[in-house]
Design a protein around this motif. Structure first.
Motif, PDB file in Angstrom:
ATOM      1  N   SER A  75      44.663  31.879  46.935  1.00 63.19           N
ATOM      2  CA  SER A  75      45.378  32.956  47.358  1.00 63.19           C
ATOM      3  C   SER A  75      44.184  34.241  47.710  1.00 63.19           C
ATOM      4  O   SER A  75      44.360  34.664  48.813  1.00 63.19           O
ATOM      5  CB  SER A  75      46.533  33.434  46.483  1.00 63.19           C
ATOM      6  N   ILE A  76      43.352  34.252  46.655  1.00 63.92           N
ATOM      7  CA  ILE A  76      42.383  35.488  46.901  1.00 63.92           C
ATOM      8  C   ILE A  76      41.572  35.029  47.952  1.00 63.92           C
ATOM      9  O   ILE A  76      41.282  35.924  49.068  1.00 63.92           O
ATOM     10  CB  ILE A  76      41.610  35.691  46.013  1.00 63.92           C
ATOM     11  N   ASP A  79      43.079  35.577  51.860  1.00 64.71           N
ATOM     12  CA  ASP A  79      42.866  37.256  51.899  1.00 64.71           C
ATOM     13  C   ASP A  79      41.577  37.462  52.323  1.00 64.71           C
ATOM     14  O   ASP A  79      41.344  38.196  53.482  1.00 64.71           O
ATOM     15  CB  ASP A  79      43.272  37.925  50.616  1.00 64.71           C
ATOM     16  N   SER A 100      45.756  43.471  51.714  1.00 61.95           N
ATOM     17  CA  SER A 100      45.143  42.441  51.078  1.00 61.95           C
ATOM     18  C   SER A 100      44.979  42.808  49.515  1.00 61.95           C
ATOM     19  O   SER A 100      44.960  42.032  48.585  1.00 61.95           O
ATOM     20  CB  SER A 100      43.706  41.871  51.486  1.00 61.95           C
ATOM     21  N   ILE A 104      46.575  41.250  46.140  1.00 60.99           N
ATOM     22  CA  ILE A 104      45.849  40.473  45.054  1.00 60.99           C
ATOM     23  C   ILE A 104      46.115  41.121  43.716  1.00 60.99           C
ATOM     24  O   ILE A 104      46.390  40.384  42.788  1.00 60.99           O
ATOM     25  CB  ILE A 104      44.237  40.554  45.316  1.00 60.99           C
TER      26      ILE A 104
END
Length: 185
Positions: A75-76, A79, A100, A104
């Motif tokens: 996921s990070i 972004d 973003s 996060i």
């Protein structure tokens, strides 16, 4: 003697399996790292964008120091890829970075209970003013028959909220759940 050799073989086999497992985990950790954020020349030209970019960079640097699960790393990285491949105006890039960063922070708070410095203090400051301060102010105003005292409750509630939040921040620090950065909004 026969049983002894069988036990030794099982131990040796288990040791080999453990070594292979540790090697696989090490390889997986090397593959699953947080990607690098690409700094563009446009970032240095806009003061607001430069500040947002620096905050986001600090967040990523702090997260690199932590051991994160693969789903969160993915996921990070998505972004970061979105920011690295972004080709809009500086204003739109600022919005993208802010979104973003927020995504996060929400993700790591929800999944890993990791929070930045003073996270709970800032959150409980507002909760204290609204949940404690206003009702206390109304109580003061009603008991003194003068609603001008409504404003007295707000700083009292704010102090209560800050105290509760600071206690929660201290607990997060002791448990190792606090990132070594303070997020400004």
């Amino acid at each position: 003697p026969v049983q002894s050799s069988i036990v030794k073989c099982k131990r040796v086999r288990q040791i080999k399996v453990n070594r292979i497992w540790k090697t696989l985990q090490t390889i997986e950790l090397r593959i699953m790292e947080i990607k690098e954020l690409i700094r563009r020349p446009i970032v240095d030209q806009d003061k607001k964008l430069k500040k947002r970019f620096a905050i986001f960079e600090n967040l990523i640097d702090e997260l690199k120091k932590k051991k994160l699960p693969a789903e969160i790393l993915n996921s990070i990285n998505q972004d970061i890829e979105g920011i690295n491949s972004f080709s809009g105006s500086p204003k739109d890039l600022r919005k993208r970075i802010f979104k973003s960063k927020s995504n996060i922070l929400k993700l790591i708070e929800k999944e890993l209970k990791l929070v930045p410095k003073n996270h709970y203090r800032n959150r409980w400051l507002a909760i204290g003013m609204s949940a404690f301060g206003i009702p206390l102010g109304v109580a003061f105003g009603a008991s003194l028959n003068n609603m001008a005292f409504l404003g007295i409750g707000i700083p009292i509630g704010m102090a209560i909220g800050i105290a509760v939040g600071a206690g929660m921040d201290k607990k997060a620090l002791e448990e190792g759940r606090q990132l070594n950065l303070e997020i400004e909004y």
